[in-house]
Design a protein around this motif. Structure first.
Motif, mmCIF file in Angstrom:
data_model
loop_
_atom_site.group_PDB
_atom_site.id
_atom_site.type_symbol
_atom_site.label_atom_id
_atom_site.label_comp_id
_atom_site.label_asym_id
_atom_site.label_seq_id
_atom_site.Cartn_x
_atom_site.Cartn_y
_atom_site.Cartn_z
ATOM 1 N N GLY A 355 0.813 -1.211 0.000
ATOM 2 C CA GLY A 355 0.000 0.000 0.000
ATOM 3 C C GLY A 355 0.845 1.258 0.000
ATOM 4 O O GLY A 355 0.551 2.225 -0.711
ATOM 5 N N VAL A 356 1.905 1.280 0.810
ATOM 6 C CA VAL A 356 2.795 2.453 0.847
ATOM 7 C C VAL A 356 3.409 2.698 -0.515
ATOM 8 O O VAL A 356 3.493 3.837 -1.001
ATOM 9 C CB VAL A 356 3.875 2.249 1.926
ATOM 10 N N VAL A 357 3.817 1.647 -1.173
ATOM 11 C CA VAL A 357 4.430 1.795 -2.494
ATOM 12 C C VAL A 357 3.430 2.360 -3.491
ATOM 13 O O VAL A 357 3.735 3.259 -4.289
ATOM 14 C CB VAL A 357 4.982 0.434 -2.970
ATOM 15 N N LEU A 358 2.169 1.872 -3.454
ATOM 16 C CA LEU A 358 1.165 2.356 -4.388
ATOM 17 C C LEU A 358 0.845 3.827 -4.144
ATOM 18 O O LEU A 358 0.688 4.625 -5.087
ATOM 19 C CB LEU A 358 -0.101 1.503 -4.255
ATOM 20 N N LEU A 359 0.708 4.235 -2.870
ATOM 21 C CA LEU A 359 0.422 5.634 -2.568
ATOM 22 C C LEU A 359 1.545 6.550 -3.049
ATOM 23 O O LEU A 359 1.303 7.628 -3.598
ATOM 24 C CB LEU A 359 0.207 5.803 -1.059
ATOM 25 N N ALA A 360 2.789 6.138 -2.836
ATOM 26 C CA ALA A 360 3.923 6.951 -3.285
ATOM 27 C C ALA A 360 3.912 7.103 -4.794
ATOM 28 O O ALA A 360 4.166 8.175 -5.342
ATOM 29 C CB ALA A 360 5.233 6.317 -2.814
ATOM 30 N N ALA A 361 3.603 6.016 -5.500
ATOM 31 C CA ALA A 361 3.566 6.086 -6.958
ATOM 32 C C ALA A 361 2.458 7.014 -7.427
ATOM 33 O O ALA A 361 2.629 7.814 -8.355
ATOM 34 C CB ALA A 361 3.372 4.682 -7.527
ATOM 35 N N THR A 364 3.397 10.692 -6.939
ATOM 36 C CA THR A 364 4.401 11.107 -7.915
ATOM 37 C C THR A 364 3.748 11.410 -9.259
ATOM 38 O O THR A 364 4.041 12.418 -9.918
ATOM 39 C CB THR A 364 5.465 10.013 -8.082
ATOM 40 N N LEU A 365 2.845 10.556 -9.694
ATOM 41 C CA LEU A 365 2.168 10.767 -10.983
ATOM 42 C C LEU A 365 1.326 12.043 -10.954
ATOM 43 O O LEU A 365 1.298 12.822 -11.920
ATOM 44 C CB LEU A 365 1.290 9.556 -11.296
ATOM 45 N N LEU A 366 0.609 12.299 -9.836
ATOM 46 C CA LEU A 366 -0.220 13.499 -9.737
ATOM 47 C C LEU A 366 0.629 14.764 -9.799
ATOM 48 O O LEU A 366 0.302 15.733 -10.490
ATOM 49 C CB LEU A 366 -1.022 13.453 -8.434
ATOM 50 N N PHE A 367 1.751 14.759 -9.097
ATOM 51 C CA PHE A 367 2.640 15.921 -9.105
ATOM 52 C C PHE A 367 3.159 16.207 -10.510
ATOM 53 O O PHE A 367 3.170 17.337 -10.984
ATOM 54 C CB PHE A 367 3.799 15.679 -8.134
ATOM 55 N N MET A 368 3.573 15.171 -11.215
ATOM 56 C CA MET A 368 4.109 15.342 -12.575
ATOM 57 C C MET A 368 3.017 15.855 -13.508
ATOM 58 O O MET A 368 3.270 16.695 -14.387
ATOM 59 C CB MET A 368 4.661 14.006 -13.068
ATOM 60 N N PHE A 369 1.752 15.389 -13.340
ATOM 61 C CA PHE A 369 0.661 15.823 -14.204
ATOM 62 C C PHE A 369 0.386 17.312 -14.014
ATOM 63 O O PHE A 369 0.259 18.083 -14.978
ATOM 64 C CB PHE A 369 -0.590 14.994 -13.890
ATOM 65 N N LEU A 370 0.270 17.770 -12.739
ATOM 66 C CA LEU A 370 -0.006 19.173 -12.466
ATOM 67 C C LEU A 370 1.133 20.064 -12.940
ATOM 68 O O LEU A 370 0.919 21.152 -13.475
ATOM 69 C CB LEU A 370 -0.248 19.369 -10.961
ATOM 70 N N ARG A 371 2.329 19.609 -12.748
ATOM 71 C CA ARG A 371 3.499 20.378 -13.180
ATOM 72 C C ARG A 371 3.497 20.572 -14.691
ATOM 73 O O ARG A 371 3.751 21.659 -15.204
ATOM 74 C CB ARG A 371 4.761 19.653 -12.729
ATOM 75 N N ARG A 372 3.192 19.517 -15.402
ATOM 76 C CA ARG A 372 3.188 19.582 -16.876
ATOM 77 C C ARG A 372 2.054 20.478 -17.370
ATOM 78 O O ARG A 372 2.198 21.240 -18.322
ATOM 79 C CB ARG A 372 3.038 18.169 -17.442
#
Length: 493
Positions: A355-361, A364-372
């Motif tokens: 679960g921790v691994v999935l939340l971290a992933a 990360t994807l959300l941050f990259m999407f908003l940044r782009r």
């Protein structure tokens, strides 16, 4: 045995003849018969004497004489070894038609041509000859070069066995029969008595693999085959191997042990155990060449175990790395099962980590999407406030101290928009459409330099740069990455 004997009969012109074998042979120490028979004529002639002679290198030597009047005489050195076969030859009134002799205890020096000569009256002498060949059966033996063959670490070749065929006539041929990967050497020696001695040595690198290997010498002599064999006794250091660890030592396992097996000649006399970078566990018992671990397996048993085995040649070691796991790798059939609580605990831990691994992933994807999205926004910049890079408009007059923009940036969208933009500067001059001259050269420039300003009717005015305090941006304005601001209403409408 020797070559086949050949019969030969010599006839005279008047009918008398002497019958003999042309070739005879025998071995040293054996007995041979040299036949001699006189065939008389009709009418018969009188036999006056019979003489046996040895003919060698053109020289004749008397061997035995039979005379009707004088009797029988055998000359030295044949006196003890030569006799007439027929007893009638030794009678007072002898019969001399058959004077065959028996040659006993043959010697190599007896090899020669022998003549049987009859003296008759009135016909004269009649004779014939036989060639005697004496063979010498060789003395064959096979021996180990040394009673103790030791395998050395240097792996040097050495002669381990010798096959000898001595004093043979004719000479022998030696061959070897073995599975050993060695090589043979041969030497021939011509002896003064006409015999030949053949010697062959077998050379090999002594090792553990050569121990107990059979080595056979084959001597071929005069159609005879003579064999002799030995088994090599090679002494070598121990070859050590530790057995008992099956790669599945887990907590609470019972009855585990390690055994130090050593292949050595002579046998191992001393076994020594130790653990690298540590000491033997407190629960271990040393029994001969084995380590017996009492009780259940614990993590204390993990480590590298070393066994040193010593014999009369040297000392060699072997080692094994023992690992202890919490659970068995392959539980034995019928063995103890792992408690269900342990299974559940493992499942909970695994689920939490996943679960921790999935939340971290996901983060990360959300941050990259908003940044782009922020970097790639394309809006209507027609409402952006335009400010000249030198801080004043063309229409306005030259202020005493023209303000400089707090932040000059250039949008990346197109070449047309590469104009300086100011963010809410108080006291600056805003440009309106009526103030701009579309054909003015200055409007096509992104900014002015001080030197250019001095050259454009500003005389000796000096531009003083000042930084005004930042002003708050209205609630309905949105700051862009290129430094401009845009109305939210214009953005979303």
């Amino acid at each position: 045995c020797g070559p086949a004997d050949h019969n030969e009969m010599l006839f005279s012109g008047d009918g008398q003849s002497v019958q003999m074998d042309s070739i005879k042979s025998g071995f040293v120490g054996s007995q041979v018969e040299l036949r001699c028979i006189f065939v008389n004529s009709n009418p018969p002639v009188k036999i006056s004497q019979v003489t046996w002679q040895k003919f060698l290198n053109g020289t004749k030597q008397n061997v035995a004489i039979a005379n009707p009047s004088l009797g029988v005489s055998v000359l030295p050195p044949f006196k003890e070894r030569v006799t007439f076969k027929q007893a009638a030859v030794r009678h007072r009134t002898p019969s001399l038609e058959d004077t065959t002799i028996m040659f006993s205890n043959l010697r190599l020096s007896d090899e020669a041509a022998y003549i049987c000569e009859y003296t008759t009256f009135p016909a004269g002498n009649r004779e014939n000859m036989v060639n005697l060949t004496v063979f010498a059966r060789p003395q064959t033996r096979m021996t180990l070069t040394t009673p103790t063959i030791v395998a050395r670490p240097q792996k040097r070749k050495m002669t381990v066995a010798t096959c000898l065929s001595a004093n043979g006539k004719p000479q022998s041929v030696i061959k070897w029969d073995t599975r050993l990967k060695g090589e043979a050497t041969f030497q021939e020696t011509q002896n003064a008595n006409g015999t030949v001695t053949v010697r062959s040595n077998y050379v090999v690198v002594p090792s553990r693999e050569t121990h107990k290997q059979k080595l056979t010498c084959i001597v071929t002599y005069n159609n005879e085959r003579i064999t002799d064999s030995v088994v090599l006794n090679v002494q070598y250091e121990p070859e050590v191997k530790i057995e008992g660890f099956d790669g599945n030592w887990y907590l609470d396992r019972q009855d585990v042990s390690l055994t130090c097996n050593a292949d050595a000649n002579p046998p191992v006399t001393v076994y020594q155990w130790k653990v690298l970078n540590g000491s033997l566990p407190s629960t271990v018992e040393i029994l001969n060449n084995s380590l017996i671990f009492k009780g259940a397996v614990t993590y204390e048993l993990a480590g590298t175990y070393v066994c040193a085995a010593t014999n009369g040649i040297g000392t060699r070691t072997g080692l094994v790395q023992v690992n202890v796991t919490e659970f068995p790798n392959n539980p034995p059939p019928g063995g103890p099962e792992i408690p269900q609580e342990q299974h559940n605990a493992g499942a909970v831990i695994g689920g939490a980590v996943g679960g921790v691994v999935l939340l971290a992933a996901a983060a990360t994807l959300l941050f990259m999407f908003l940044r782009r999205r922020q970097r790639t926004f394309k809006g209507d910049y027609s409402t952006k406030k335009q400010v000249f890079g030198n801080g004043y408009s063309k229409a306005g007059g030259l202020p005493a101290h023209p303000p400089i923009p707090n932040n000059l940036q250039y949008p990346d969208d197109s070449d047309d928009e590469k104009k300086p933009a100011q963010i809410a500067v108080t006291g600056g001059f805003e440009a309106s459409e009526r103030d701009f001259d579309g054909d003015a050269e200055d409007l096509k420039r992104p900014y002015f330099t001080v030197d250019e300003g001095e050259s454009r009717d500003y005389d000796e005015r000096t531009l003083a740069f000042q930084y005004d305090p930042e002003t708050e941006i209205a609630d309905d304005m949105v700051s862009q990455t290129d430094g401009s601001v845009i109305s939210k209403k214009e953005w979303y409408v």
